[in-house]
Enzyme design. Sequence first.
Site, PDB file in Angstrom:
ATOM      1  N   ILE A 215     137.767  48.153  80.516  1.00 39.23           N
ATOM      2  CA  ILE A 215     138.649  48.447  79.390  1.00 39.23           C
ATOM      3  C   ILE A 215     138.509  47.321  78.381  1.00 39.23           C
ATOM      4  O   ILE A 215     138.107  46.218  78.736  1.00 39.23           O
ATOM      5  CB  ILE A 215     140.120  48.573  79.864  1.00 39.23           C
ATOM      6  CG1 ILE A 215     140.997  49.134  78.756  1.00 39.23           C
ATOM      7  CG2 ILE A 215     140.647  47.269  80.420  1.00 39.23           C
ATOM      8  CD1 ILE A 215     142.408  49.470  79.207  1.00 39.23           C
ATOM      9  N   ILE A 218     134.899  45.377  74.171  1.00 36.61           N
ATOM     10  CA  ILE A 218     133.444  45.473  74.388  1.00 36.61           C
ATOM     11  C   ILE A 218     133.049  46.854  74.926  1.00 36.61           C
ATOM     12  O   ILE A 218     132.168  47.500  74.342  1.00 36.61           O
ATOM     13  CB  ILE A 218     132.922  44.295  75.253  1.00 36.61           C
ATOM     14  CG1 ILE A 218     133.031  42.992  74.418  1.00 36.61           C
ATOM     15  CG2 ILE A 218     131.483  44.527  75.714  1.00 36.61           C
ATOM     16  CD1 ILE A 218     132.610  41.725  75.123  1.00 36.61           C
ATOM     17  N   GLU A 237     135.400  52.341  88.022  1.00 37.42           N
ATOM     18  CA  GLU A 237     136.717  52.170  88.649  1.00 37.42           C
ATOM     19  C   GLU A 237     137.804  52.702  87.721  1.00 37.42           C
ATOM     20  O   GLU A 237     138.811  53.211  88.149  1.00 37.42           O
ATOM     21  CB  GLU A 237     136.971  50.714  89.027  1.00 37.42           C
ATOM     22  CG  GLU A 237     137.154  49.803  87.849  1.00 37.42           C
ATOM     23  CD  GLU A 237     137.131  48.330  88.226  1.00 37.42           C
ATOM     24  OE1 GLU A 237     136.424  47.981  89.179  1.00 37.42           O
ATOM     25  OE2 GLU A 237     137.806  47.553  87.550  1.00 37.42           O
TER      26      GLU A 237
HETATM   27  N1  COA Z   1     136.587  28.727  77.479  1.00 35.34           N
HETATM   28  C1  COA Z   1     137.937  28.654  77.380  1.00 35.34           C
HETATM   29  N2  COA Z   1     138.732  29.738  77.252  1.00 35.34           N
HETATM   30  C2  COA Z   1     138.130  30.948  77.254  1.00 35.34           C
HETATM   31  C3  COA Z   1     136.745  31.102  77.349  1.00 35.34           C
HETATM   32  C4  COA Z   1     135.964  29.937  77.476  1.00 35.34           C
HETATM   33  N3  COA Z   1     134.644  29.994  77.608  1.00 35.34           N
HETATM   34  N4  COA Z   1     136.458  32.418  77.323  1.00 35.34           N
HETATM   35  C5  COA Z   1     137.622  33.068  77.203  1.00 35.34           C
HETATM   36  N5  COA Z   1     138.622  32.176  77.159  1.00 35.34           N
HETATM   37  C6  COA Z   1     140.057  32.474  77.050  1.00 35.34           C
HETATM   38  C7  COA Z   1     140.391  33.214  75.784  1.00 35.34           C
HETATM   39  O1  COA Z   1     140.631  32.334  74.711  1.00 35.34           O
HETATM   40  C8  COA Z   1     141.641  33.967  76.205  1.00 35.34           C
HETATM   41  O2  COA Z   1     142.733  33.089  76.203  1.00 35.34           O
HETATM   42  P1  COA Z   1     144.188  33.602  75.717  1.00 35.34           P
HETATM   43  O3  COA Z   1     144.543  34.726  76.668  1.00 35.34           O
HETATM   44  O4  COA Z   1     145.030  32.384  75.878  1.00 35.34           O
HETATM   45  O5  COA Z   1     143.988  34.065  74.310  1.00 35.34           O
HETATM   46  C9  COA Z   1     141.364  34.310  77.675  1.00 35.34           C
HETATM   47  O6  COA Z   1     140.382  33.363  78.112  1.00 35.34           O
HETATM   48  C10 COA Z   1     140.791  35.705  77.872  1.00 35.34           C
HETATM   49  O7  COA Z   1     139.663  35.831  77.043  1.00 35.34           O
HETATM   50  P2  COA Z   1     139.424  37.148  76.180  1.00 35.34           P
HETATM   51  O8  COA Z   1     138.158  36.952  75.425  1.00 35.34           O
HETATM   52  O9  COA Z   1     140.648  37.519  75.407  1.00 35.34           O
HETATM   53  O10 COA Z   1     139.293  38.170  77.361  1.00 35.34           O
HETATM   54  P3  COA Z   1     138.898  39.679  77.493  1.00 35.34           P
HETATM   55  O11 COA Z   1     140.125  40.487  77.338  1.00 35.34           O
HETATM   56  O12 COA Z   1     137.693  40.039  76.694  1.00 35.34           O
HETATM   57  O13 COA Z   1     138.501  39.645  79.041  1.00 35.34           O
HETATM   58  C11 COA Z   1     137.583  38.608  80.972  1.00 35.34           C
HETATM   59  C12 COA Z   1     137.447  38.833  79.471  1.00 35.34           C
HETATM   60  C13 COA Z   1     136.366  37.873  81.455  1.00 35.34           C
HETATM   61  C14 COA Z   1     138.840  37.795  81.267  1.00 35.34           C
HETATM   62  C15 COA Z   1     137.690  40.007  81.655  1.00 35.34           C
HETATM   63  O14 COA Z   1     136.561  40.766  81.310  1.00 35.34           O
HETATM   64  C16 COA Z   1     137.784  39.909  83.171  1.00 35.34           C
HETATM   65  O15 COA Z   1     138.844  39.700  83.688  1.00 35.34           O
HETATM   66  N6  COA Z   1     136.649  40.077  83.889  1.00 35.34           N
HETATM   67  C17 COA Z   1     136.622  39.974  85.325  1.00 35.34           C
HETATM   68  C18 COA Z   1     136.990  41.271  85.995  1.00 35.34           C
HETATM   69  C19 COA Z   1     136.056  42.407  85.653  1.00 35.34           C
HETATM   70  O16 COA Z   1     134.961  42.231  85.169  1.00 35.34           O
HETATM   71  N7  COA Z   1     136.470  43.619  85.929  1.00 35.34           N
HETATM   72  C20 COA Z   1     135.578  44.739  85.709  1.00 35.34           C
HETATM   73  C21 COA Z   1     136.066  46.031  85.498  1.00 35.34           C
HETATM   74  S1  COA Z   1     137.568  46.306  84.566  1.00 35.34           S
END
Ligand code: COA
Length: 432
Positions: A215, A218, A237
């Site tokens: 979700i 991206i 999933e």
């Molecule tokens: N360094 C520091 N902080 C970082 C960072 C980095 N390299 N990359 C992301 N962050 C922080 C963001 O600033 C954000 O912080 P905030 O919530 O305080 O604003 C937080 O991490 C989440 O990042 P964001 O880019 O908003 O996340 P997203 O909604 O695009 O989700 C993941 C990215 C990686 C967290 C998410 O894809 C995930 O949980 N993946 C693992 C589980 C998965 O892949 N499931 C698959 C099927 S659903």
Amino acid sequence: MNLKKLYNEKLTTAEKAVGHIKSGDRVVIGLGVGEAFALTDAMAKNSAAYKNVEVVQMLPLGNSEYVLPEMEPHFSYNTLFVSGKAREAVSSGRSDFTPCYLSRVPTLWSSDLPPDVALVQVSSPDEHGYCSLGVGVDYSKHAAEAAKLVIAQVNAQMPRTLGDSFIHISQMDYIVEQDQALIEIPKPSISEVEKAIGEHCASLVKDGDCLQLGIGAIPEAVLLFLKERKDLGIHTEMFSDGVMELVNAGVINNTKKNYNPGKIIAAFLMGSRALYDFVDNNPMVAMHPTTYTNDPYLAGQNDNLVSINSCVQVDLLGQVSSETVGMTQISGVGGQVDFVRAAAVSKGGRSIIAMPSTAKGGQISKIVPLLDEGAVVTTNRYDVQYVVTEYGIANLRNRTNRERARMLIEIAHPKFRDELKEVFKSRFNADM
Ligand code: COA
């Protein structure tokens, strides 16, 4: 069996039903939109009656009062994915996190975390007495099968999804009828960076492929660039509105799937009311527990399976950190590793980790020489395949350490490339 009589005998109010939860019980509650909010709100209201009730869950989306600081003597919260209100609860030390592949979560209920109580939300029963778990089959079906006490919220607004999605009223101890609008998740806005990432990912998708997407911005951006593809299938999933739109546009028809042909396979759903109406009684959509959707060897039976997931950081060896920012747990593994491995098993499969090249408003690179201190590796360098940013695509599989590092530096943000090249030289004693 007189179903009507059986049903009526179990009918009660939310307040009375949660009165059967006892101090010290382990209570498993539904994931995301599938949480039985009438029951969990009633349980929180009744908190004074409990001591140390352990609540186990993923993805809280509602009031989630059971995680609040003032609830500490009454509830402890054990989360399998750190998001929403669980983030503060875990980082402040009030709650704890259990790392577990989503494919294995339902097996916890018959092994290390047997539930005393399962709170589930279901559709109205059919003429045979079966209720569908609707948008949340995931781990809830196994929880209802394993728990000593099952309390069900029957919600006429819950779609009757098909598949391995049903529980019978005879499996329920108490039934609470309460109509409630399902939570809707708005479509994310998609930035130019995400569009560029979506376009690169979509270039790796061919006609007839079977997709797993999560979700967020991206996955939605990828779907934007798939409008010209033909005969796509879904084994995932979860899915949201973007998939429904591509079904309606005739792009997703599941006809080329060799495993469950003709069917979209999923475990839970999050989106708009239109999505929930789309899946209602729809034979194209088969909902299953995550032991089925996410098992790498079952999902990998789909030829040409393409998985698309995101991450926090990637180091120069291709180690992917997706669930921590340094020491802080910000999410969980979810289905990422399940599907990276499923794509590796799949004949013609491809796995993609897609991310913006920078975080924190462009201040830091997500491609780094070393993962932050305390960060965990989610997808390891033996499993990783494609890494995609807005600057391009790196296929790391079967590449040497230096080749990986070179490819990753090429798709890093230009303002960080020189710095990364310097690290490359000293780390590998070689020129770029
Ligand atoms: N360094 C520091 N902080 C970082 C960072 C980095 N390299 N990359 C992301 N962050 C922080 C963001 O600033 C954000 O912080 P905030 O919530 O305080 O604003 C937080 O991490 C989440 O990042 P964001 O880019 O908003 O996340 P997203 O909604 O695009 O989700 C993941 C990215 C990686 C967290 C998410 O894809 C995930 O949980 N993946 C693992 C589980 C998965 O892949 N499931 C698959 C099927 S659903």
